[in-house]
Design an enzyme around this catalytic site. Sequence first.
Site, PDB file in Angstrom:
ATOM      1  N   SER A  17       0.845  -1.194   0.000  1.00 21.81           N
ATOM      2  CA  SER A  17       0.000   0.000   0.000  1.00 21.81           C
ATOM      3  C   SER A  17       0.885   1.250   0.000  1.00 21.81           C
ATOM      4  O   SER A  17       1.717   1.406  -0.891  1.00 21.81           O
ATOM      5  CB  SER A  17      -0.963  -0.063   1.193  1.00 21.81           C
ATOM      6  OG  SER A  17      -2.055   0.815   1.023  1.00 21.81           O
ATOM      7  N   MET A  18       0.741   2.152   0.954  1.00 24.76           N
ATOM      8  CA  MET A  18       1.622   3.310   0.991  1.00 24.76           C
ATOM      9  C   MET A  18       3.084   2.882   0.959  1.00 24.76           C
ATOM     10  O   MET A  18       3.935   3.534   0.329  1.00 24.76           O
ATOM     11  CB  MET A  18       1.366   4.150   2.247  1.00 24.76           C
ATOM     12  CG  MET A  18       2.242   5.401   2.342  1.00 24.76           C
ATOM     13  SD  MET A  18       2.189   6.249   3.952  1.00 24.76           S
ATOM     14  CE  MET A  18       3.460   5.341   4.841  1.00 24.76           C
TER      15      MET A  18
END
Length: 267
Positions: free
Chosen positions: A90-91
Amino acid sequence: MAERWVRRFRDDDECETKLVCFPHAGAGASTYRTWPVGLPPDIGVIAVRYPGREDRFDDPFPSALEALADDIADALGELTRHRLVLFGHSMGASVAHEVALRFQERGRPPAALCVSGRQPPHALAGRRLIHGTDEEIIAHVVSFDAGRAAAFEDPGLREIVLPAVRADYRLTDDYSGGRKPPLHCPVYGYAGDDDSELRPEQMRGWADMTHGTFRLKVMPGGHFYLKSEEAMLLADLSKVLDVVKADTTTSSCGCDSGDASFRCCRE
């Protein structure tokens, strides 16, 4: 400075190849504490310690995702003497990619980049922004990770957990992405087949981020498939690490046509 930025879950003289793991928004290095058990014993397992959480709770949050990548690349510079594979979810995928670019600019690119559950930078324009009120942020987190609901319901835990989530959501919202120089290492993509955050085929855009090969593996599960399917993910990462150690990534795509869950980079 490196020790301030990394937690070494396994790293000794036998670990010439090191897997460096980048947490998702709001998470800390402890996310990867169980990974050494599922990976070969000669692989170092190192997690990045973001500021503002866990044992860096009093450190200020970074001003931008690019600034975070600058700090990590500076701190981990000595590690580039080894064979590095970067993994981010994700991030963390965006942070890992930005760090990989900085290593490459300095003449020490990683041996491979593994990105999970995150669109490539040039596909981020026009995406739905998620930074809002605290209640909106909490609702978004719980929508794809129901297991975190209890932390937000407890006032004490909420006060500890929420600031990092809020700060990381701001980083991801403000990250401009855009076109980036291609890497000179292979890129391996991972996604859950029921991810509410992105469609697995959107991960294919990562193929444009490398002069090398790209391969996508789709796992059963949602955005946090890597929790429910940790053993499957680590088994696949073990194969990737074997390829990296053999230094054969530039000669073949590495796709396993006998595994229906693989989607070849040439398709």
